[in-house]
Design a protein around this motif. Structure first.
Motif, PDB file in Angstrom:
ATOM      1  N   SER A 237     -79.472  15.730  58.250  1.00  0.00           N
ATOM      2  CA  SER A 237     -79.979  16.670  58.806  1.00  0.00           C
ATOM      3  C   SER A 237     -80.603  18.282  58.163  1.00  0.00           C
ATOM      4  O   SER A 237     -79.690  18.881  56.817  1.00  0.00           O
ATOM      5  N   ASN A 238     -82.530  18.806  58.635  1.00  0.00           N
ATOM      6  CA  ASN A 238     -82.276  20.337  58.099  1.00  0.00           C
ATOM      7  C   ASN A 238     -81.018  21.179  58.504  1.00  0.00           C
ATOM      8  O   ASN A 238     -81.213  22.164  58.082  1.00  0.00           O
ATOM      9  N   ASP A 239     -80.453  20.910  59.504  1.00  0.00           N
ATOM     10  CA  ASP A 239     -79.387  21.931  59.960  1.00  0.00           C
ATOM     11  C   ASP A 239     -77.829  21.536  58.872  1.00  0.00           C
ATOM     12  O   ASP A 239     -78.012  23.085  59.011  1.00  0.00           O
ATOM     13  N   GLU A 240     -77.805  20.661  58.747  1.00  0.00           N
ATOM     14  CA  GLU A 240     -76.810  19.963  57.799  1.00  0.00           C
ATOM     15  C   GLU A 240     -77.588  21.177  55.940  1.00  0.00           C
ATOM     16  O   GLU A 240     -76.078  21.729  55.728  1.00  0.00           O
ATOM     17  N   GLU A 242     -79.203  23.119  55.872  1.00  0.00           N
ATOM     18  CA  GLU A 242     -79.481  24.571  56.081  1.00  0.00           C
ATOM     19  C   GLU A 242     -77.930  25.290  56.010  1.00  0.00           C
ATOM     20  O   GLU A 242     -77.224  26.409  56.498  1.00  0.00           O
ATOM     21  N   GLU A 243     -76.834  24.246  57.159  1.00  0.00           N
ATOM     22  CA  GLU A 243     -75.509  25.034  56.939  1.00  0.00           C
ATOM     23  C   GLU A 243     -74.918  25.455  55.133  1.00  0.00           C
ATOM     24  O   GLU A 243     -74.252  26.635  55.176  1.00  0.00           O
ATOM     25  N   SER A 246     -76.092  28.620  54.386  1.00  0.00           N
ATOM     26  CA  SER A 246     -75.732  29.482  54.717  1.00  0.00           C
ATOM     27  C   SER A 246     -74.550  30.130  53.642  1.00  0.00           C
ATOM     28  O   SER A 246     -74.226  30.660  53.725  1.00  0.00           O
ATOM     29  N   TYR A 257     -84.454  26.792  49.301  1.00  0.00           N
ATOM     30  CA  TYR A 257     -85.100  25.833  50.218  1.00  0.00           C
ATOM     31  C   TYR A 257     -86.984  25.550  49.886  1.00  0.00           C
ATOM     32  O   TYR A 257     -87.149  24.365  49.802  1.00  0.00           O
ATOM     33  N   ARG A 272     -89.285  18.354  57.212  1.00  0.00           N
ATOM     34  CA  ARG A 272     -88.829  18.356  56.263  1.00  0.00           C
ATOM     35  C   ARG A 272     -89.066  19.477  55.375  1.00  0.00           C
ATOM     36  O   ARG A 272     -89.279  20.907  55.407  1.00  0.00           O
ATOM     37  N   PHE A 275     -89.843  22.422  57.325  1.00  0.00           N
ATOM     38  CA  PHE A 275     -88.795  24.016  57.958  1.00  0.00           C
ATOM     39  C   PHE A 275     -87.789  24.424  57.335  1.00  0.00           C
ATOM     40  O   PHE A 275     -88.076  25.841  57.155  1.00  0.00           O
ATOM     41  N   LYS A 279     -88.134  28.697  56.411  1.00  0.00           N
ATOM     42  CA  LYS A 279     -87.241  29.243  55.508  1.00  0.00           C
ATOM     43  C   LYS A 279     -87.369  30.224  55.165  1.00  0.00           C
ATOM     44  O   LYS A 279     -87.088  31.492  54.826  1.00  0.00           O
TER      45      LYS A 279
END
Length: 403
Positions: A237-240, A242-243, A246, A257, A272, A275, A279
């Motif tokens: 996922s996009n959140d994964e 991004e994690e 980070s 990105y 995607r 997103f 970022k």
């Protein structure tokens, strides 16, 4: 720790002298000590110590000269014999090692180890796998086993990915904090992705960014990570993503990105791309960096949506002289696509949000279709037909840009 420090200063003093003077006036350390020093410097390189890399380049040259000049009797000592193999498999001069292995009998060393090392020196992948596939003798140093695991994993990756990844896992367990582990983490990303194991990709990325973020090879790590994300596609996922990002230092996140955003555009995943480009644009603003590339990808990702008008304005305002040639091609393709979409009636845009391709001859859904009534001929609007041809050309252009 004290012994490592003494060894380091011994080597620094040795390489600071002219080579002829070092040979005449000093006793050369035994080969296993020289190779240990080389490996120590390599580990410092992996940890990001800036002074280690230039010193390593000097050390490698001096070690090669010392190994060539070594008395043949030194190779009868197992520690030295194994050290010459470790030296080779960790970036040592293959010609120097080939000469030693072909002119000296190494008592007590498995012939398979010698043959596999010669295959490595000769760039023979089949010979590497064949000779290094057998179980190694119990007295083989763990560092040599880890080195063999690394070179064979690279060869096995094309035919047996699970086994190759297991060999890299062995390195991570037995050689933590070393250049061997750093390389194993980088090389394992694509292997795990090809197996569809997103959790393994995330684990490897986290370990790398927490341990080797300052490595001079981190650029390769990010390339491998981007490729792994592209292979995983919707599995991650996009959140994964991004994690994982980070954990990287701020300056590394923006290009990360951007690479994923571009890959997503070429792969047709506009959600995607949107997103990731958002970022990247936010980071560019916080870093006061050039946001041209981020705005390009953001604009492209919005072409064909309800934001097409705004996306076109953004794209047309971008300074082309700040873009790479391959991104200029993407810009031209997106602008042409957006222009044609805006020329069509709003109903057409709504029906084809990302690719306004009109399919002539679609099955009718009215009552005549159910009763079997004759279907009227479908007239193709010349503008629509021209749009389809233009989009085909754009697809071809995107294919070129992908390369």
């Amino acid at each position: 720790m004290m012994w490592g420090s003494r060894l380091r200063w011994l080597l620094i003093g040795f390489v600071s002298l002219p080579l002829g003077m070092a040979r005449a006036d000093m006793l050369s350390p035994e080969p296993y000590l020289l190779v240990r020093s080389m490996r120590m410097l390599q580990d410092q390189v992996a940890s990001g110590k800036p002074e280690a890399l230039p010193m390593l380049n000097r050390v490698l040259g001096h070690i090669a000269a010392q190994l060539q000049a070594a008395n043949p009797d030194v190779w009868q000592k197992p520690a030295n014999a194994y050290a010459i193999l470790i030296y080779l498999l960790n970036g040592g001069n293959p010609q120097v090692v080939r000469t030693i292995l072909t002119t000296t009998k190494l008592d007590g060393i498995s012939p398979k180890l010698v043959a596999g090392s010669l295959a490595y020196a000769d760039g023979n992948p089949l010979g590497i796998v064949e000779n290094f596939s057998e179980e190694l003798p119990p007295d083989v140093p763990s560092e040599l086993i880890a080195s063999i695991s690394l070179v064979t994993a690279a060869q096995l990756a094309a035919i047996d990915v699970p086994t190759a990844l297991k060999r890299l896992d062995y390195i991570r367990l037995t050689a933590p904090g070393t250049l061997l582990e750093e390389a194993a983490l980088r090389r394992g990303l694509m292997m795990a992705a090809n197996l569809g194991d997103k959790d393994k990709v995330r684990l490897l990325a986290r370990n790398y960014l927490q341990r080797f973020a300052l490595s001079p090879y981190s650029e390769d790590f990010f390339r491998q990570l981007v490729d792994a994300v592209m292979v995983l596609k919707a599995k991650i996922s996009n959140d994964e993503i991004e994690e994982m990002a980070s954990l990287a230092w701020t300056g590394a996140r923006m290009p990360f990105y951007l690479r994923i955003a571009r890959g997503a555009i070429v792969g047709g995943d506009m959600q995607r791309a949107r997103f990731m480009s958002e970022k990247a644009e936010a980071l560019a603003q916080s870093l006061k960096a050039d946001d041209t590339q981020a705005r390009l990808y953001l604009g492209i990702s919005n072409v064909g949506t309800e934001k097409t008008d705004d996306a076109m304005k953004m794209l047309l305002e971008l300074p082309r002289d700040r873009l790479h040639e391959r991104d200029v091609k993407l810009l031209e393709a997106a602008a042409a696509m957006g222009g044609k979409i805006l020329e069509q009636p709003s109903a057409d845009v709504a029906e084809t949000p990302q690719r306004s391709v009109v399919r002539a001859g679609a099955a009718p859904t009215d009552a005549r279709a159910k009763t079997g009534a004759p279907k009227p001929a479908i007239a193709v609007d010349p503008m629509i037909d021209e749009t389809r041809k233009k989009l085909d050309a754009i697809d071809a252009l995107l294919g070129k840009a992908r390369k």
